[in-house]
Design a protein around this motif. Structure first.
Motif, PDB file in Angstrom:
ATOM      1  N   PRO A 167       0.816  -1.215   0.000  1.00 39.62           N
ATOM      2  CA  PRO A 167       0.000   0.000   0.000  1.00 39.62           C
ATOM      3  C   PRO A 167       0.854   1.271   0.000  1.00 39.62           C
ATOM      4  CG  PRO A 167       0.004  -0.990   2.167  1.00 39.62           C
ATOM      5  CD  PRO A 167       0.801  -1.892   1.289  1.00 39.62           C
ATOM      6  N   VAL A 168       2.154   1.117   0.179  1.00 41.45           N
ATOM      7  CA  VAL A 168       3.054   2.266   0.123  1.00 41.45           C
ATOM      8  C   VAL A 168       4.002   2.048  -1.050  1.00 41.45           C
ATOM      9  CG1 VAL A 168       4.701   3.662   1.397  1.00 41.45           C
ATOM     10  CG2 VAL A 168       2.999   2.353   2.631  1.00 41.45           C
ATOM     11  N   GLY A 188       6.734   4.099  13.215  1.00 44.72           N
ATOM     12  CA  GLY A 188       5.504   4.713  12.722  1.00 44.72           C
ATOM     13  C   GLY A 188       5.701   5.510  11.444  1.00 44.72           C
ATOM     14  N   THR A 189       6.926   5.900  11.154  1.00 40.12           N
ATOM     15  CA  THR A 189       7.137   6.742   9.976  1.00 40.12           C
ATOM     16  C   THR A 189       7.491   5.897   8.756  1.00 40.12           C
ATOM     17  OG1 THR A 189       9.504   6.989  10.259  1.00 40.12           O
ATOM     18  CG2 THR A 189       8.106   8.501  11.488  1.00 40.12           C
ATOM     19  N   LEU A 190       7.624   6.581   7.628  1.00 36.93           N
ATOM     20  CA  LEU A 190       7.986   5.902   6.390  1.00 36.93           C
ATOM     21  C   LEU A 190       9.300   5.128   6.520  1.00 36.93           C
ATOM     22  CD1 LEU A 190       7.317   8.199   3.331  1.00 36.93           C
ATOM     23  CD2 LEU A 190       6.582   5.862   3.667  1.00 36.93           C
ATOM     24  N   GLU A 201      -4.073  -1.881   5.277  1.00 37.55           N
ATOM     25  CA  GLU A 201      -2.954  -0.971   5.030  1.00 37.55           C
ATOM     26  C   GLU A 201      -2.244  -0.638   6.338  1.00 37.55           C
ATOM     27  OE1 GLU A 201      -6.038  -0.280   3.919  1.00 37.55           O
ATOM     28  OE2 GLU A 201      -5.880  -0.389   1.733  1.00 37.55           O
ATOM     29  N   LEU A 202      -3.058  -0.425   7.389  1.00 38.38           N
ATOM     30  CA  LEU A 202      -2.451  -0.118   8.678  1.00 38.38           C
ATOM     31  C   LEU A 202      -1.771  -1.348   9.255  1.00 38.38           C
ATOM     32  CD1 LEU A 202      -4.824   2.256  10.590  1.00 38.38           C
ATOM     33  CD2 LEU A 202      -2.380   2.500  10.260  1.00 38.38           C
ATOM     34  N   TYR A 260      -8.477   6.946   5.985  1.00 40.31           N
ATOM     35  CA  TYR A 260      -9.717   6.301   6.423  1.00 40.31           C
ATOM     36  C   TYR A 260     -10.691   7.342   6.949  1.00 40.31           C
ATOM     37  CZ  TYR A 260      -6.696   2.167   6.622  1.00 40.31           C
ATOM     38  OH  TYR A 260      -5.802   1.163   6.332  1.00 40.31           O
ATOM     39  N   LYS A 261     -10.144   8.292   7.712  1.00 41.71           N
ATOM     40  CA  LYS A 261     -10.992   9.317   8.293  1.00 41.71           C
ATOM     41  C   LYS A 261     -11.649  10.145   7.195  1.00 41.71           C
ATOM     42  CE  LYS A 261     -12.182  11.110  12.184  1.00 41.71           C
ATOM     43  NZ  LYS A 261     -12.391  10.274  13.340  1.00 41.71           N
ATOM     44  N   ALA A 293      -2.212   5.373  14.785  1.00 44.87           N
ATOM     45  CA  ALA A 293      -1.021   6.210  14.698  1.00 44.87           C
ATOM     46  C   ALA A 293      -0.651   6.739  16.081  1.00 44.87           C
ATOM     47  CB  ALA A 293      -1.261   7.356  13.729  1.00 44.87           C
ATOM     48  N   TYR A 318       0.588  -8.456   0.769  1.00 48.69           N
ATOM     49  CA  TYR A 318       1.644  -7.740   1.502  1.00 48.69           C
ATOM     50  C   TYR A 318       1.578  -8.002   3.000  1.00 48.69           C
ATOM     51  CZ  TYR A 318      -2.164  -4.216   1.379  1.00 48.69           C
ATOM     52  OH  TYR A 318      -3.357  -3.568   1.441  1.00 48.69           O
ATOM     53  N   ILE A 322      -0.625  12.910  18.036  1.00 45.56           N
ATOM     54  CA  ILE A 322       0.464  12.348  17.220  1.00 45.56           C
ATOM     55  C   ILE A 322       1.608  13.355  17.112  1.00 45.56           C
ATOM     56  CG2 ILE A 322       1.081  11.437  14.954  1.00 45.56           C
ATOM     57  CD1 ILE A 322      -1.895  10.685  14.651  1.00 45.56           C
ATOM     58  N   PHE A 329      -2.367   6.840   6.831  1.00 41.65           N
ATOM     59  CA  PHE A 329      -3.445   5.888   6.565  1.00 41.65           C
ATOM     60  C   PHE A 329      -4.656   6.185   7.433  1.00 41.65           C
ATOM     61  CE2 PHE A 329      -0.218   2.999   4.621  1.00 41.65           C
ATOM     62  CZ  PHE A 329      -0.810   3.017   3.364  1.00 41.65           C
ATOM     63  N   GLU A 330      -4.433   6.480   8.711  1.00 44.14           N
ATOM     64  CA  GLU A 330      -5.564   6.831   9.574  1.00 44.14           C
ATOM     65  C   GLU A 330      -6.310   8.019   8.980  1.00 44.14           C
ATOM     66  OE1 GLU A 330      -7.117   5.637  11.995  1.00 44.14           O
ATOM     67  OE2 GLU A 330      -5.820   4.254  13.101  1.00 44.14           O
ATOM     68  N   PHE A 331      -5.549   8.957   8.439  1.00 48.72           N
ATOM     69  CA  PHE A 331      -6.196  10.132   7.873  1.00 48.72           C
ATOM     70  C   PHE A 331      -7.016   9.754   6.643  1.00 48.72           C
ATOM     71  CE2 PHE A 331      -6.445  13.576   4.860  1.00 48.72           C
ATOM     72  CZ  PHE A 331      -7.083  14.527   5.624  1.00 48.72           C
ATOM     73  N   PHE A 390       0.809   6.781  -0.658  1.00 45.44           N
ATOM     74  CA  PHE A 390       0.018   5.903   0.204  1.00 45.44           C
ATOM     75  C   PHE A 390      -1.346   5.780  -0.457  1.00 45.44           C
ATOM     76  CE2 PHE A 390       2.565   6.353   4.103  1.00 45.44           C
ATOM     77  CZ  PHE A 390       3.324   7.440   3.755  1.00 45.44           C
ATOM     78  N   HIS A 391      -1.844   4.577  -0.599  1.00 47.11           N
ATOM     79  CA  HIS A 391      -3.181   4.533  -1.181  1.00 47.11           C
ATOM     80  C   HIS A 391      -4.120   3.579  -0.463  1.00 47.11           C
ATOM     81  CE1 HIS A 391      -1.501   1.080  -3.459  1.00 47.11           C
ATOM     82  NE2 HIS A 391      -2.710   0.601  -3.265  1.00 47.11           N
ATOM     83  N   VAL A 392      -5.389   3.908  -0.509  1.00 48.39           N
ATOM     84  CA  VAL A 392      -6.438   2.989  -0.087  1.00 48.39           C
ATOM     85  C   VAL A 392      -7.478   2.983  -1.207  1.00 48.39           C
ATOM     86  CG1 VAL A 392      -6.092   3.455   2.352  1.00 48.39           C
ATOM     87  CG2 VAL A 392      -7.809   4.724   1.126  1.00 48.39           C
ATOM     88  N   VAL A 411       7.245  10.995   6.605  1.00 46.07           N
ATOM     89  CA  VAL A 411       6.053  11.291   7.397  1.00 46.07           C
ATOM     90  C   VAL A 411       5.688  10.108   8.288  1.00 46.07           C
ATOM     91  CG1 VAL A 411       5.057  12.815   5.678  1.00 46.07           C
ATOM     92  CG2 VAL A 411       4.524  10.395   5.628  1.00 46.07           C
ATOM     93  N   ASN A 412       4.770  10.368   9.193  1.00 48.55           N
ATOM     94  CA  ASN A 412       4.237   9.316  10.029  1.00 48.55           C
ATOM     95  C   ASN A 412       3.260   8.495   9.174  1.00 48.55           C
ATOM     96  OD1 ASN A 412       2.695   7.846  11.904  1.00 48.55           O
ATOM     97  ND2 ASN A 412       3.238   9.300  13.503  1.00 48.55           N
ATOM     98  N   ALA A 413       3.675   7.302   8.800  1.00 47.69           N
ATOM     99  CA  ALA A 413       2.907   6.505   7.836  1.00 47.69           C
ATOM    100  C   ALA A 413       1.569   6.060   8.416  1.00 47.69           C
ATOM    101  CB  ALA A 413       3.721   5.286   7.411  1.00 47.69           C
ATOM    102  N   ALA A 414       1.587   5.695   9.681  1.00 42.02           N
ATOM    103  CA  ALA A 414       0.336   5.262  10.311  1.00 42.02           C
ATOM    104  C   ALA A 414      -0.666   6.408  10.296  1.00 42.02           C
ATOM    105  CB  ALA A 414       0.615   4.804  11.740  1.00 42.02           C
ATOM    106  N   MET A 415      -0.159   7.615  10.540  1.00 42.44           N
ATOM    107  CA  MET A 415      -1.052   8.769  10.572  1.00 42.44           C
ATOM    108  C   MET A 415      -1.671   9.000   9.187  1.00 42.44           C
ATOM    109  SD  MET A 415      -0.242  12.705  11.484  1.00 42.44           S
ATOM    110  CE  MET A 415       0.275  13.125   9.851  1.00 42.44           C
ATOM    111  N   TRP A 475      -5.023  13.845  16.175  1.00 39.57           N
ATOM    112  CA  TRP A 475      -3.884  14.253  15.336  1.00 39.57           C
ATOM    113  C   TRP A 475      -2.885  15.037  16.171  1.00 39.57           C
ATOM    114  CZ3 TRP A 475      -5.055  11.110  11.796  1.00 39.57           C
ATOM    115  CH2 TRP A 475      -6.363  10.968  11.338  1.00 39.57           C
ATOM    116  N   VAL A 486       1.669  -1.383   7.903  1.00 36.71           N
ATOM    117  CA  VAL A 486       2.565  -0.457   8.607  1.00 36.71           C
ATOM    118  C   VAL A 486       2.929  -1.043   9.971  1.00 36.71           C
ATOM    119  CG1 VAL A 486       2.759   1.838   9.613  1.00 36.71           C
ATOM    120  CG2 VAL A 486       1.639   1.552   7.411  1.00 36.71           C
TER     121      VAL A 486
END
Lengths: 436, 849
Positions: free
Chosen positions: A46-47, B568-570, B297-298, A83-84, B254, B333, B220, A79-81, A56-58, A73-77, B217, B301
């Motif tokens: 997905p990355v 958590g980051t790339l 996806e999460l 989804y949000k 996150a 994946y 985070i 994806f969370e964004f 990043f895609h969904v 960047v914060n990758a988890a953030m 956010w 990560v």
């Protein structure tokens, strides 16, 4: 931070493109289309990193949402964004489809401007957003209204506005569980867990302070120790309490209070919200047991027999039962006999689908099928995917019980007793598989 | 709004039509027209011709229309800067609007317009908005400072916005705090040493308070910022951990991962015997497992991060093997990542279960996944000795399926098993040989050939088998050719009588008909060995091989430490340091885990030594192991060269020039010294990797001092893991650039003229503190710094001095010494002001020694 956000249809045409950072050029839009949407093979991650730019895609139905960045960047953030973002769009205009997005593109740009500033996610609670981003255009607000909006968007309780009034104070609690199982052909449980959600719909006036209690083992053990009838309490609760492996809460719940006292207190958002999610792995009631029997008769025939047994109180009824028995790719014909419900071979899905509308507890039913195979010269054996099952039962397979939900509103004149409360338990199948 | 339909073609006629509509008197018509313009813009059509008409619609009290016009402006302002100025007035006016939503909107949009002229006008409104009474405006203004900094960093500093931003960290509104933290963190990334964030126990306390109150956010941003802090002692570390742990129950993954990052980092500082340490370890497992019930996806990560966490602290998840079992419907994946973690967690206790699962996976459809599963079985055998036998029999079962890629993968891993447990499972060789014909991948063919060669004495028809490969020798890949050569030589040494012809054949193929130098060399070596001393050949070729180690694919420890700081980051998703995929200087600071129990240096300063500010000139390396050692700045080199004394005083303490992470585990630190009149480079080489290093060599970049090695680098012994050696390399200054002139002193007049000649901008002043010397000038002269004149003004001794660097750069100095005051002031003038800092350091070193 997020450098840009693009939305594409299934063909790879851009529906929405919003760039937040200078380092993201127009060619990024095309790079994603060429390398991911139009890529020959299946998506492997997905990355994706294309020429030092990360995507990043969904995917939602056939719509692609992609966030782009050139930084760490914060990758988890991200994806969370994403989804949000999907949640917010759904809350505004329903299903995420090409048509809906095209019809609402002005609104989407307005939302993107508000919930993402220079790539930093901002308040994205739908409740708050709906107070000032509307589809009908802004009404001219009074000064008080304006400051109420801004303090809500930025404030400590961003998810609820002041001055809500209901004639009837009412709340609904749904305990929704999905029970997941992986069982070996011999009936050994390889892994099983329940992931549950407590969804709350509240129609309460003012700023009500709520306290939620359930049969959490840690809480009950603690109370048992404190009380005078220590042993009795311990024994009594021993049956009913459940061990929760882990839980997460909606942002309205005071986490530090939970951490310290394990009590769940909060001021709920108006309307529906997912109060908590939890996971349990111990003492799970598995509502169904699937016993498969597959026999290969020569090279061109398979005999399959599957028995399902329901394992709960006879007075309860399970609904929407569906058993899916995979068949080999070279199946030419299937004959099925089942005692109950309807069974059909679906060639397009390579499976026999057996449906039963209702089934009471402690019952048993079976299906047998003869599968004719075409002779092939394929050396590779059939992989025998697991038999999967779907159902819905009116209890919580984890054993969770709601003990109380108290409501306090000190400023208004209604008390906990005046609130009408409804609790409902629904257990559904998650990934409920038995290998054969 | 719903009535607006997309149009994908904007032709000239349409532009004209839109223009008319934009200038219409009717509000509704105007709005519809702007919407059409935005729709065209989205699909990439050029509608910049409408700029003035759209901007004219800006002055409206309709907020929705205003937002649309702003959106248009952000897109096209850059291409039409002059026209964009037309919008400035409206922006400035909007920043004063009574409605806070409009004020915020104006300041937010203005920051997105990257036109210099507009930026100038932005400063005043921004200053006001940063102090606005409404928190919504303040939180927007905070982010706007970061935007402005991105456009014009100098302007932000000059206007004092950074201080205002710092004040916002103490704001009463949690969202303002969060955005200020985010903005400051970003700005600090481009100024690694500025200490902008100034994290101290007080500010940390403020952040921790805001953490409980702000949006998901914001939490985070704050947690990511906290992770950059290094607590002073274990007690502070524990108290922060205690306040961060509740975040592990947050619904936002996150937030959870960022909290895990903070905890993983600060845990390093806690003593292992502390009760709290154990509690914390236990608290980490459940949230990590919960992450696996999130969207795929999460999950991906999370799994990439768990992979790191498991390598760093295997104890956290050692009992959670089952949750990593692959589900039939997991995306590929997720499946591949889970498999990786399963192997890492495999132990004697759970191996039976793991093997049963892996066997199941090996029959699935996806080729990559099946291969990885087969390989995993082999790795289990190597990792858990007790399971080796079961693994081998599982692999044999798989070979029986005759599925081509399964068989090949199995053979590759069986080769590794043989190397781990020699003389144990050779009974399976017969089965392997049956599949010889189906192998078409080089790796599998090479593995099979290796097996045949290694066990040639037990395979009756080994010569036939190898001969069959020999037919298409030139079509094989290098890997296979090399294996074949070695295998046949082994065979010859074991059964010399029957295979003479074969070995001749392969040697001639390798040496005469091949143009691959590796192959040719190896062929010649064997040939020479066999012809001169067959006994020695036997000893060399059939020597006992070292056993292979348990875990082969671990991440190198220093890289792992850095990646843990980036959870958590790339970086944690790619398993690469940020510098590998981020352009420019942003975010490429190396982060390190704090050490336990000691005071830690500021993490921000950890960026590869404290070399002077001159940007290193990078000469791209041609794929060599080390990258470029002398990327370190040359001015640093000149420091100790002033010492003429034979003793080694004044030599700088060795600095780390090349961190292990950049050089596949080789750490190099060193210094330059002048011993017995010869300049030497003194190197300390440390092997931090897990394998032996050999073949050291050094090359100097062409440099302005003409430095070059006077002899080859003498590192004779191979460098084993965790071993350190010191080497000194004599240098000469007769390298490509400059010839060294003898150092001598200047004439007074020349000094004066030169002093005047150098522009005042090039003058820099420094303080040298706590210096107790009777005669500074003698001491300096000992180090080739000559005093040219001396005068006394108002009780101060003024010493005028000159230095010449080996590359011909003159440095003039004025040293003020006041009697009885241990602090000296020094002013340096030089045509190349970059060296001043180094010269100053040099002075300090000389005077204080």
């Amino acid at each position: 931070m997020i450098g840009g956000l693009f939305i594409y249809n299934h063909k790879g045409e851009v529906l929405i493109s919003r760039v937040y950072r200078d380092d993201i050029g127009r060619n990024a839009v095309d790079a994603f289309r060429v390398n991911v949407i139009h890529a020959r093979q299946q998506v492997r991650s997905p990355v994706t990193n294309i020429a030092r730019t990360s995507f990043f895609h969904v995917k939602r139905s056939n719509i692609w949402l992609a966030a782009v960045t050139k930084q760490n960047v914060n990758a988890a953030m991200v994806f969370e964004f994403l989804y949000k973002m999907c949640d917010v769009m759904t809350a505004y205009f329903g299903k995420i489809s090409e048509e809906n997005i095209k019809n609402n593109f002005v609104l989407i740009y307005e939302l993107l401007d508000e919930i993402l500033d220079f790539g930093y996610p901002q308040n994205s609670e739908t409740g708050a957003l709906k107070t000032f981003i509307t589809q009908t255009g802004i009404k001219s607000q009074s000064k008080e209204e304006q400051s109420q909006i801004t303090s809500q968007v930025t404030g400590q309780i961003g998810w609820r506005r002041e001055g809500i009034k209901y004639r009837r104070n009412e709340l609904f609690l749904d305990v929704l569980e999905s029970v997941n199982l992986l069982m070996s052909p011999q009936g050994q449980v390889l892994s099983a867990h329940v992931s549950g959600r407590v969804v709350m719909k509240s129609y309460l006036s003012g700023m009500p302070e709520c306290k939620f209690g359930m049969n959490d083992k840690i809480v009950i053990d603690k109370q048992g120790k404190g009380g005078a009838t220590e042993e009795a309490a311990g024994k009594r609760s021993g049956h009913q309490s459940i061990a929760i492996d882990d839980c997460t809460f909606h942002q309205c719940v005071r986490l530090s209070k939970f951490d310290a006292e394990r009590s769940i207190s909060f001021i709920p958002p108006d309307g529906e919200c997912e109060l908590m999610r939890y996971r349990t792995t111990k003492d799970i009631i598995l509502p169904f047991r699937v016993i498969p029997l597959v026999r290969e008769v020569g090279r061109t025939k398979l005999e399959v027999k599957v028995v399902i047994k329901s394992n709960f109180k006879p007075s309860l009824l399970a609904q929407k039962i569906e058993v899916r028995i995979p068949t080999p790719l070279n199946t030419s014909g299937v004959q099925v006999i089942c005692m109950k419900g309807k069974a059909k071979y679906k060639a397009s899905e390579n499976a026999i689908v057996w449906k039963i509308k209702r089934m009471a507890g402690m019952k048993e039913s079976q299906i047998s099928a003869e599968i004719e195979l075409l002779p092939t010269n394929d050396k590779k054996k059939w992989a025998r995917p697991p038999i999967s099952m779907n159902f819905e039962v009116p209890f919580a397979p984890s054993g969770l019980k709601v003990r109380y939900l108290k409501v306090f509103e000190p400023k208004l004149n209604y008390s906990d007793h005046d609130v009408i409360k409804w609790v409902r338990y629904i257990g559904r199948s998650g990934i409920y598989e038995t290998r054969c | 709004m719903r009535s607006v339909m997309f149009r994908f073609h904007v032709c000239a006629g349409e532009i004209f039509e839109l223009k008319a509509e934009l200038n219409s008197d009717k509000k509704e018509k105007k709005k519809e027209a702007v919407k059409k313009v935005i729709a065209s813009m989205t699909v990439g059509k050029d509608v910049s011709a409408l700029f003035p008409d759209v901007v004219n619609c800006m002055q409206t009290d309709n907020l929705e229309l205003k937002k649309l016009v702003y959106l248009y402006l952000m897109n096209y302002a850059k291409s039409q800067p002059d026209m964009a100025i037309m919008a400035v007035n409206t922006f400035v006016k909007d920043c004063e609007d009574p409605n806070p939503l409009i004020r915020a909107l104006a300041v937010r949009t203005m920051g997105c317009i990257r036109v210099d002229k507009i930026t100038e006008y932005l400063c005043e409104p921004l200053r006001k908005c940063l102090k606005d009474e409404d928190p919504y405006v303040r939180k927007t203004a905070a982010v706007c400072v970061a935007k402005l900094h991105d456009i014009n960093a100098q302007l932000v500093e000059d206007q004092g916005f950074l201080d205002t931003l710092k004040d916002l960290i103490s704001d009463s509104n949690p969202m303002v705090v969060a955005n200020a933290v985010a903005a400051l963190s970003e700005i600090a990334e481009s100024h690694p040493n500025s200490n902008l964030l100034d994290l101290n126990p007080q500010s940390i306390n403020k952040l921790l308070t805001a953490l409980n109150e702000c949006t998901e956010w914001g939490q985070i941003f704050i947690l990511d910022c906290l992770a950059n802090y290094t607590p002073r002692d274990d007690r502070e570390s524990q108290s922060i951990c205690e306040r961060v742990t509740p975040r592990l129950s947050h619904a936002n993954s996150a937030v959870v991962l960022s909290a895990v990052k903070v905890l993983m980092k600060f845990m390093e500082m806690l003593p292992k015997d502390l009760d709290y340490y154990g509690t914390l370890l236990k608290k980490l497992a459940p949230p990590l497992v919960t992450l696996l019930s999130a969207e795929p996806e999460l999950q991906y990560v999370a799994l990439r991060n768990i992979n790191l966490i498991v390598q760093k602290r295997p104890e956290i998840l050692k009992h959670e093997m089952k949750v990593f079992f692959v589900k039939y419907n997991d995306p590929i994946y997720v499946k591949l990542e889970k498999l990786d973690i399963m192997i890492r967690l495999a132990s004697q206790a759970n191996i039976a279960q793991v093997l049963a699962e892996l066997k199941e996976y090996a029959t699935e459809v996806d080729v990559d996944f099946v291969r990885k599963a087969v390989r995993a079985i082999g790795r289990c055998a190597i990792k858990v000795e007790q399971s080796a036998e079961r693994c081998v029999s599982t692999l044999l079962d798989l070979i029986q399926t005759k599925v081509n890629y399964v068989v090949q993968e199995a053979i590759v891993v069986i080769k590794d098993i043989f190397r781990k447990y020699p003389n144990k499972y050779e009974s399976v060789i017969a089965t392997l040989c049956e599949n010889l014909d189906s192998l078409d991948e080089p790796e599998a063919r090479a593995a099979m050939i290796w097996i045949v060669g290694e066990y040639a004495e037990r395979i009756d028809n080994a010569d036939e088998l190898l001969e069959s490969f020999l037919e298409g020798f030139h079509d094989e890949s290098t890997q296979v050719q090399l294996q074949l050569l070695t295998a046949i030589v082994k065979l010859f040494l074991k059964k010399p009588t029957e295979t003479q012809e074969l070995v001749q054949q392969v040697l001639s193929l390798a040496t005469q008909d091949s143009d691959n130098p590796d192959l040719r060399d190896r062929g010649y070596i064997y040939w020479r060995l066999l012809s001169t001393d067959p006994v020695a050949a036997k000893e060399v070729v059939l020597a006992e091989k070292p056993l292979i180690s348990e875990e082969t694919d671990l991440i190198e420890p220093t890289l792992l430490e850095e990646l843990i700081c980036h959870i958590g980051t790339l970086a944690s998703v790619y398993h690469k340091p940020p510098s590998a995929f981020v352009e420019g200087s942003r975010g490429v600071m190396h982060k390190r885990l704090p050490a336990q129990g000691t005071e830690c240096p500021d993490v921000g300063n950890a960026a590869g030594g404290s070399a002077p500010e001159a940007a290193p000139s990078i000469i791209p390396s041609q794929g060599d192991l080390l990258g470029d050692l002398l990327n370190l700045d040359l001015p640093a080199v000149l420091l100790p060269l002033f010492n003429t004394n034979c003793s080694s005083y004044g030599i700088l303490y060795p600095q780390v020039w090349l961190p292990a992470m950049k050089a596949k585990g080789l750490e190099i630190s060193g210094t330059f010294a002048r011993r017995a009149g010869v300049i030497q480079m003194e190197l300390v080489l440390t092997n931090k990797a897990m394998s032996v290093m050999t073949d050291f060599a050094i090359q100097f970049n062409r440099n302005s001092f003409g430095l070059a090695p006077a002899g080859p680098l003498q590192v004779l012994t191979p460098l084993g893991p965790n071993q350190t050696i010191e080497v000194s390399l004599p240098l000469s200054t007769v390298g490509p650039v400059m010839k060294m002139d003898p150092l001598n002193n200047l004439q007074r007049q020349v000094f004066l003229a030169t002093w005047k000649d150098i522009p005042n901008d090039n003058e820099s002043q420094f303080q040298i503190q706590d210096c107790h010397l009777n005669s500074a000038s003698n001491k300096l002269q000992g180090s080739n710094i000559f005093t040219i004149a001396k005068r006394t003004v108002e009780g101060q001794d003024m010493l005028y001095m000159s230095i010449k660097l080996s590359n011909g750069i003159w440095v003039l100095a004025e040293l003020k010494v006041q009697a009885g005051n241990p602090n000296y002031t020094i002013s340096l003038k030089c045509r190349a002001p970059e060296v001043s800092q180094c010269v100053f350091q040099c002075y300090e070193a000389v005077l204080k020694n």
